[in-house]
Write a protein that holds these residues in place. Sequence first.
Motif, PDB file in Angstrom:
ATOM      1  N   HIS A 363       0.823  -1.209   0.000  1.00  0.00           N
ATOM      2  CA  HIS A 363       0.000   0.000   0.000  1.00  0.00           C
ATOM      3  C   HIS A 363       0.862   1.266   0.000  1.00  0.00           C
ATOM      4  O   HIS A 363       0.592   2.224  -0.737  1.00  0.00           O
ATOM      5  CB  HIS A 363      -0.920  -0.018   1.234  1.00  0.00           C
ATOM      6  N   GLU A 364       1.924   1.273   0.776  1.00  0.00           N
ATOM      7  CA  GLU A 364       2.770   2.469   0.872  1.00  0.00           C
ATOM      8  C   GLU A 364       3.507   2.755  -0.439  1.00  0.00           C
ATOM      9  O   GLU A 364       3.673   3.912  -0.837  1.00  0.00           O
ATOM     10  CB  GLU A 364       3.781   2.294   2.010  1.00  0.00           C
ATOM     11  N   GLU A 365       3.953   1.658  -1.113  1.00  0.00           N
ATOM     12  CA  GLU A 365       4.649   1.864  -2.385  1.00  0.00           C
ATOM     13  C   GLU A 365       3.705   2.485  -3.418  1.00  0.00           C
ATOM     14  O   GLU A 365       4.091   3.369  -4.194  1.00  0.00           O
ATOM     15  CB  GLU A 365       5.198   0.533  -2.926  1.00  0.00           C
ATOM     16  N   TYR A 366       2.429   1.988  -3.407  1.00  0.00           N
ATOM     17  CA  TYR A 366       1.463   2.572  -4.339  1.00  0.00           C
ATOM     18  C   TYR A 366       1.250   4.056  -4.047  1.00  0.00           C
ATOM     19  O   TYR A 366       1.179   4.896  -4.955  1.00  0.00           O
ATOM     20  CB  TYR A 366       0.126   1.832  -4.245  1.00  0.00           C
ATOM     21  N   GLN A 367       1.137   4.348  -2.758  1.00  0.00           N
ATOM     22  CA  GLN A 367       0.893   5.741  -2.369  1.00  0.00           C
ATOM     23  C   GLN A 367       2.081   6.636  -2.764  1.00  0.00           C
ATOM     24  O   GLN A 367       1.909   7.751  -3.269  1.00  0.00           O
ATOM     25  CB  GLN A 367       0.665   5.821  -0.852  1.00  0.00           C
ATOM     26  N   THR A 368       3.297   6.116  -2.562  1.00  0.00           N
ATOM     27  CA  THR A 368       4.508   6.885  -2.940  1.00  0.00           C
ATOM     28  C   THR A 368       4.570   7.111  -4.446  1.00  0.00           C
ATOM     29  O   THR A 368       4.907   8.206  -4.923  1.00  0.00           O
ATOM     30  CB  THR A 368       5.770   6.140  -2.472  1.00  0.00           C
ATOM     31  N   THR A 369       4.221   6.060  -5.195  1.00  0.00           N
ATOM     32  CA  THR A 369       4.251   6.170  -6.662  1.00  0.00           C
ATOM     33  C   THR A 369       3.251   7.214  -7.143  1.00  0.00           C
ATOM     34  O   THR A 369       3.536   8.024  -8.042  1.00  0.00           O
ATOM     35  CB  THR A 369       3.946   4.806  -7.297  1.00  0.00           C
ATOM     36  N   ILE A 370       2.043   7.183  -6.551  1.00  0.00           N
ATOM     37  CA  ILE A 370       1.027   8.176  -6.945  1.00  0.00           C
ATOM     38  C   ILE A 370       1.521   9.588  -6.647  1.00  0.00           C
ATOM     39  O   ILE A 370       1.346  10.518  -7.455  1.00  0.00           O
ATOM     40  CB  ILE A 370      -0.300   7.881  -6.203  1.00  0.00           C
ATOM     41  N   THR A 371       2.174   9.759  -5.499  1.00  0.00           N
ATOM     42  CA  THR A 371       2.698  11.094  -5.141  1.00  0.00           C
ATOM     43  C   THR A 371       3.752  11.556  -6.143  1.00  0.00           C
ATOM     44  O   THR A 371       3.770  12.722  -6.567  1.00  0.00           O
ATOM     45  CB  THR A 371       3.294  11.054  -3.731  1.00  0.00           C
ATOM     46  N   LYS A 372       4.667  10.634  -6.546  1.00  0.00           N
ATOM     47  CA  LYS A 372       5.705  10.998  -7.525  1.00  0.00           C
ATOM     48  C   LYS A 372       5.099  11.351  -8.877  1.00  0.00           C
ATOM     49  O   LYS A 372       5.522  12.311  -9.538  1.00  0.00           O
ATOM     50  CB  LYS A 372       6.692   9.845  -7.684  1.00  0.00           C
ATOM     51  N   ILE A 373       4.084  10.528  -9.279  1.00  0.00           N
ATOM     52  CA  ILE A 373       3.426  10.827 -10.565  1.00  0.00           C
ATOM     53  C   ILE A 373       2.795  12.208 -10.511  1.00  0.00           C
ATOM     54  O   ILE A 373       2.924  13.018 -11.450  1.00  0.00           O
ATOM     55  CB  ILE A 373       2.372   9.751 -10.882  1.00  0.00           C
ATOM     56  N   LYS A 374       2.128  12.497  -9.423  1.00  0.00           N
ATOM     57  CA  LYS A 374       1.473  13.792  -9.280  1.00  0.00           C
ATOM     58  C   LYS A 374       2.504  14.930  -9.313  1.00  0.00           C
ATOM     59  O   LYS A 374       2.294  15.976  -9.955  1.00  0.00           O
ATOM     60  CB  LYS A 374       0.687  13.811  -7.969  1.00  0.00           C
ATOM     61  N   HIS A 375       3.668  14.731  -8.643  1.00  0.00           N
ATOM     62  CA  HIS A 375       4.722  15.763  -8.604  1.00  0.00           C
ATOM     63  C   HIS A 375       5.261  16.056 -10.004  1.00  0.00           C
ATOM     64  O   HIS A 375       5.394  17.224 -10.412  1.00  0.00           O
ATOM     65  CB  HIS A 375       5.851  15.300  -7.677  1.00  0.00           C
ATOM     66  N   HIS A 376       5.564  15.002 -10.753  1.00  0.00           N
ATOM     67  CA  HIS A 376       6.158  15.206 -12.080  1.00  0.00           C
ATOM     68  C   HIS A 376       5.138  15.733 -13.081  1.00  0.00           C
ATOM     69  O   HIS A 376       5.504  16.485 -14.002  1.00  0.00           O
ATOM     70  CB  HIS A 376       6.776  13.896 -12.577  1.00  0.00           C
ATOM     71  N   VAL A 377       3.866  15.341 -12.915  1.00  0.00           N
ATOM     72  CA  VAL A 377       2.833  15.917 -13.789  1.00  0.00           C
ATOM     73  C   VAL A 377       2.703  17.413 -13.523  1.00  0.00           C
ATOM     74  O   VAL A 377       2.586  18.221 -14.454  1.00  0.00           O
ATOM     75  CB  VAL A 377       1.494  15.187 -13.576  1.00  0.00           C
ATOM     76  N   GLU A 378       2.726  17.785 -12.236  1.00  0.00           N
ATOM     77  CA  GLU A 378       2.648  19.204 -11.902  1.00  0.00           C
ATOM     78  C   GLU A 378       3.878  19.962 -12.437  1.00  0.00           C
ATOM     79  O   GLU A 378       3.777  21.108 -12.888  1.00  0.00           O
ATOM     80  CB  GLU A 378       2.537  19.369 -10.388  1.00  0.00           C
TER      81      GLU A 378
END
Length: 557
Positions: A363-378
């Motif tokens: 669960h934590e890895e998924y959450q971290t990945t989503i955060t990174k995707i969101k950061h790079h999209v921004e």
Amino acid sequence: MTDHKTRYYAKLRKLLTAGFFLCGIIPILIIASTSIYNFKDVAIQDIEVTAGQVITHRRDVINNFLQHQVDLLTTLISLYDKEHFNTVETLNELFVAISKSGSIVDLQTIATSGKQLAYVGPYREQVTGKNYHNQGWFNEVLVRGVYVSDIFSGYRGVPHFVVALTDPLKSYVLRTTINSSVFNSLLHSAQIGAGGDVFIVNKSGELQTPSLQHRATLDETESKLIKHHAGTELTLIGEELYATTWLNTRNWMLMLKVHLPDMLSSYRQHVYRTMLIIGTTASLFLFIAFFLSRFIVSHIARTDRESAALDQQMAHIEKMANIGRLAAGVAHEINNPLQMILAQVGWLEELFSDEESGALKNHEEYQTTITKIKHHVERAAVITHRLLGFSRKIRAEQEQVQINDVVTETLSFLEKEALHNNIGITLDLPATLPVTVTEPHRLQQVLLNLFDNALDAVGHDGEVQIHTRAEGQKIIIEVTDNGQGIEAEVMKQIWDPFFTTKEQGKGTGLGLSISQNIIRTMGGTLEAKNRKEGGAVFTVKLPIRQSTFLKQERRTQ
């Protein structure tokens, strides 16, 4: 500048130099030639006047001399009877009385039969007992009554000439021999110039007096001058001027010869001075023509460079406009998928927040990945936002801007390059810097060029400082680097279009030229100089304009 252009400007400079030189020197040559010709003509006329005056004066002197001898004999005949001349004693008394001047050397009485009656003089032995009946001069005096003979030797064997006349009844002839030395001296003062000559000739062209140049006969050209004419006649033959006049005897011609080169010293001095002036003037004209042609050609070359730079600038502006349109299109096309990705990532993030952390493995890895995707999209969205902002600023519009913001935004395009080369960038951007009305996109173009040049100058591990400040009614932007500085020869050409120190293919040489033109159109200045501690500093000075200026600009439009 290409070799073709260099050859063209060199040829144009030579043509202009030759044209200016010829336009200046040809009138001078015409004036000088006319002056030399007129001066020589006037000099020859002066010589002719002098020769005419001299020969006329000598003619009068000689005529008076001969007439004086005739008058002297006439006076003797009128005062004394025939018997007074028939004895040597009485004739000697008369000779002593009339020969004190030294003009005559003897006195002789001859009967009309030709028999000598009496003689007083140095040639008594040669003439005693002689009969003159067959002598040419004797017969002439019997016919004419008065006669001045040609030079002849006679019974004496010495060249001489006589003055003879008869009494009114022609019962005897009274004759005297003229002292040749005294008579010849009358001509010496008539000589004009060292190469000049003066003499008396008879109708046959025989010299009656010695030539001052020790000539024995006349040449063919001079012989043709022996012809009867009234008064004085002047004849110019080559470099010789002849003045001729007939004496009162009608048998003798007085001829004066002037060698013109001897008398044209003033003309030669005039020619020398004129040639010196022409040479000096020609040198001056050549100097002026050379520098004037250089000045004109340099202005033509500069105009050509500016025209080419303007063409390049227009092409650059069009290119930037195309880039702006392309950037807007790319940003728009990328921004839509990014927004979709960002929305889906947000939805996933909401779904994960509803799930229990223990229900999903990793669960934590998924959450971290989503955060990174969101950061790079921004981050990608920020880049597309900048591209859209850049495309909107391509249009030339005046607006109120904060210079520090333009500096920061421009520098953001080069942050990666500076980071890659480990170049430190120090910013000194005071918050109190006033706003001004200008064209931000064009200013950004200038700053981008200056920042890029500074990064190239320092290379790896260098330092670049950017400082802004306000001085009076101007905003100062300084871009300083710690590179090697700018060489003196490069500094002279740094603002010239197409001048670059970069390798071929890495620079057009238009950046600084275009930047300077842009700043000038904004009412400012762009300067460059070396720092004492090393490196160079480029300084942009812009006038501070308030919003009232912007309103006035819009009203004029």
